[in-house]
Design an enzyme around this catalytic site. Structure first.
Site, PDB file in Angstrom:
ATOM      1  N   ASP A  95       0.813  -1.347  -0.019  1.00 23.54           N
ATOM      2  CA  ASP A  95      -0.096  -0.030  -0.005  1.00 23.54           C
ATOM      3  C   ASP A  95       0.846   1.242   0.214  1.00 23.54           C
ATOM      4  O   ASP A  95       1.872   1.326   0.774  1.00 23.54           O
ATOM      5  CB  ASP A  95      -0.884   0.051   1.308  1.00 23.54           C
ATOM      6  CG  ASP A  95      -2.103   1.202   1.154  1.00 23.54           C
ATOM      7  OD1 ASP A  95      -3.416   0.655   1.105  1.00 23.54           O
ATOM      8  OD2 ASP A  95      -1.902   2.223   1.000  1.00 23.54           O
ATOM      9  N   ILE A  96       0.533   2.186  -0.993  1.00 24.31           N
ATOM     10  CA  ILE A  96       1.322   3.393  -0.851  1.00 24.31           C
ATOM     11  C   ILE A  96       1.372   4.373   0.341  1.00 24.31           C
ATOM     12  O   ILE A  96       2.006   5.066   0.694  1.00 24.31           O
ATOM     13  CB  ILE A  96       0.836   4.357  -2.020  1.00 24.31           C
ATOM     14  CG1 ILE A  96       1.766   5.249  -2.638  1.00 24.31           C
ATOM     15  CG2 ILE A  96      -0.492   5.196  -1.805  1.00 24.31           C
ATOM     16  CD1 ILE A  96       1.456   5.615  -4.185  1.00 24.31           C
ATOM     17  N   ASN A 113     -12.857  -3.208   2.581  1.00 18.72           N
ATOM     18  CA  ASN A 113     -14.057  -1.813   2.722  1.00 18.72           C
ATOM     19  C   ASN A 113     -14.588  -2.171   1.669  1.00 18.72           C
ATOM     20  O   ASN A 113     -14.270  -2.113   0.377  1.00 18.72           O
ATOM     21  CB  ASN A 113     -13.261  -0.731   2.863  1.00 18.72           C
ATOM     22  CG  ASN A 113     -12.216  -0.648   3.802  1.00 18.72           C
ATOM     23  OD1 ASN A 113     -12.567  -0.950   5.090  1.00 18.72           O
ATOM     24  ND2 ASN A 113     -11.092  -0.118   3.794  1.00 18.72           N
ATOM     25  N   GLN A 168     -14.096   2.612   1.413  1.00 20.80           N
ATOM     26  CA  GLN A 168     -13.614   2.030   0.245  1.00 20.80           C
ATOM     27  C   GLN A 168     -13.247   3.352  -0.609  1.00 20.80           C
ATOM     28  O   GLN A 168     -14.080   4.239  -0.786  1.00 20.80           O
ATOM     29  CB  GLN A 168     -14.753   1.160  -0.571  1.00 20.80           C
ATOM     30  CG  GLN A 168     -13.858   0.638  -1.957  1.00 20.80           C
ATOM     31  CD  GLN A 168     -14.866  -0.428  -2.598  1.00 20.80           C
ATOM     32  OE1 GLN A 168     -15.802  -0.537  -2.153  1.00 20.80           O
ATOM     33  NE2 GLN A 168     -14.315  -0.883  -3.711  1.00 20.80           N
ATOM     34  N   HIS A 189     -10.503  -5.440  -3.349  1.00 15.92           N
ATOM     35  CA  HIS A 189      -8.943  -5.735  -2.851  1.00 15.92           C
ATOM     36  C   HIS A 189      -9.006  -6.059  -1.407  1.00 15.92           C
ATOM     37  O   HIS A 189     -10.142  -5.857  -0.785  1.00 15.92           O
ATOM     38  CB  HIS A 189      -7.991  -4.510  -3.096  1.00 15.92           C
ATOM     39  CG  HIS A 189      -8.576  -3.192  -2.840  1.00 15.92           C
ATOM     40  ND1 HIS A 189      -9.450  -2.533  -3.217  1.00 15.92           N
ATOM     41  CD2 HIS A 189      -8.281  -2.850  -1.401  1.00 15.92           C
ATOM     42  CE1 HIS A 189      -9.855  -1.177  -2.396  1.00 15.92           C
ATOM     43  NE2 HIS A 189      -8.932  -1.426  -1.402  1.00 15.92           N
TER      44      HIS A 189
HETATM   45  P1  5GP Z   1      -9.455   1.242   0.043  1.00 12.85           P
HETATM   46  O1  5GP Z   1      -9.612   2.620   0.618  1.00 12.85           O
HETATM   47  O2  5GP Z   1     -10.466   1.540  -1.401  1.00 12.85           O
HETATM   48  O3  5GP Z   1     -10.212   0.015   1.085  1.00 12.85           O
HETATM   49  O4  5GP Z   1      -8.251   1.038   0.032  1.00 12.85           O
HETATM   50  C1  5GP Z   1      -7.377   1.668  -1.328  1.00 12.85           C
HETATM   51  C2  5GP Z   1      -5.867   1.480  -0.608  1.00 12.85           C
HETATM   52  O5  5GP Z   1      -5.137   1.716  -1.856  1.00 12.85           O
HETATM   53  C3  5GP Z   1      -5.581   2.499   0.272  1.00 12.85           C
HETATM   54  O6  5GP Z   1      -5.184   1.992   1.631  1.00 12.85           O
HETATM   55  C4  5GP Z   1      -4.678   3.508  -0.186  1.00 12.85           C
HETATM   56  O7  5GP Z   1      -3.525   4.151   0.606  1.00 12.85           O
HETATM   57  C5  5GP Z   1      -4.185   2.548  -1.618  1.00 12.85           C
HETATM   58  N1  5GP Z   1      -3.632   3.442  -2.843  1.00 12.85           N
HETATM   59  C6  5GP Z   1      -4.268   4.389  -3.549  1.00 12.85           C
HETATM   60  N2  5GP Z   1      -3.487   4.746  -4.408  1.00 12.85           N
HETATM   61  C7  5GP Z   1      -2.458   3.851  -4.398  1.00 12.85           C
HETATM   62  C8  5GP Z   1      -1.308   3.761  -5.587  1.00 12.85           C
HETATM   63  O8  5GP Z   1      -1.302   4.400  -6.257  1.00 12.85           O
HETATM   64  N3  5GP Z   1      -0.603   2.547  -5.194  1.00 12.85           N
HETATM   65  C9  5GP Z   1      -0.613   1.963  -4.249  1.00 12.85           C
HETATM   66  N4  5GP Z   1       0.122   0.887  -3.995  1.00 12.85           N
HETATM   67  N5  5GP Z   1      -1.728   1.759  -3.227  1.00 12.85           N
HETATM   68  C10 5GP Z   1      -2.643   2.966  -3.383  1.00 12.85           C
END
Ligand code: 5GP
Ligand code: ZN
Length: 116
Positions: free
Chosen positions: A32-33, A89, A96, A102
């Site tokens: 995760d970034i 999420n 999300q 994911h």
């Molecule tokens: P969500 O919020 O949809 O459950 O998770 C999305 C995740 O993707 C977040 O934890 C966010 O930090 C990660 N994320 C967003 N943009 C990028 C990216 O460009 N690269 C990576 N590796 N992770 C990302």
């Protein structure tokens, strides 16, 4: 199968770089970034499903595979003894932000319950 404007589809095709820790015929695992724990990886299926809510019966083997891959990566990262957390999420209200299914896998620090 890749969706034109989807960040994770672009990471899967290599159009956007990702720190890949595992790749097989059905999914990729990237760091995760914005990590929320010493280990924070995302298990991402190649198939573009917007969320868990979009998964149907035909996706059950894929969902099982994603969970097992997450467990294997957590073990590879040394979290079998102290444990790790897997999170999905589903929907903006649940946090999300990327609408390509994911599984988060987090480990390496104490986890609290309930999550925020
Ligand atoms: P969500 O919020 O949809 O459950 O998770 C999305 C995740 O993707 C977040 O934890 C966010 O930090 C990660 N994320 C967003 N943009 C990028 C990216 O460009 N690269 C990576 N590796 N992770 C990302
Ligand atoms: Zn996608």
């Amino acid at each position: 199968m890749a969706e034109g404007n989807c960040l994770f589809c672009k990471i899967i095709t290599g159009d956007i770089p990702g720190d890949v820790v595992h790749r097989d015929e059905r999914c990729v695992v990237i760091r995760d970034i914005n990590p929320q724990a010493p280990t924070h990886v995302l298990v991402i299926p190649f198939e573009h499903l917007e969320s868990l809510d979009d998964a149907s019966q035909k996706d059950e083997p894929l969902l099982g595979h994603l969970l097992r891959v997450g467990a294997r990566v957590a073990n590879d990262e040394g979290h079998s003894e102290n444990g790790y957390r897997t999170v999905i999420n589903t929907g903006a209200g649940a946090g999300q932000s990327v609408f390509h299914l994911h599984i988060h896998v987090l480990g390496g620090r104490p986890m609290h319950w309930p999550p925020g």
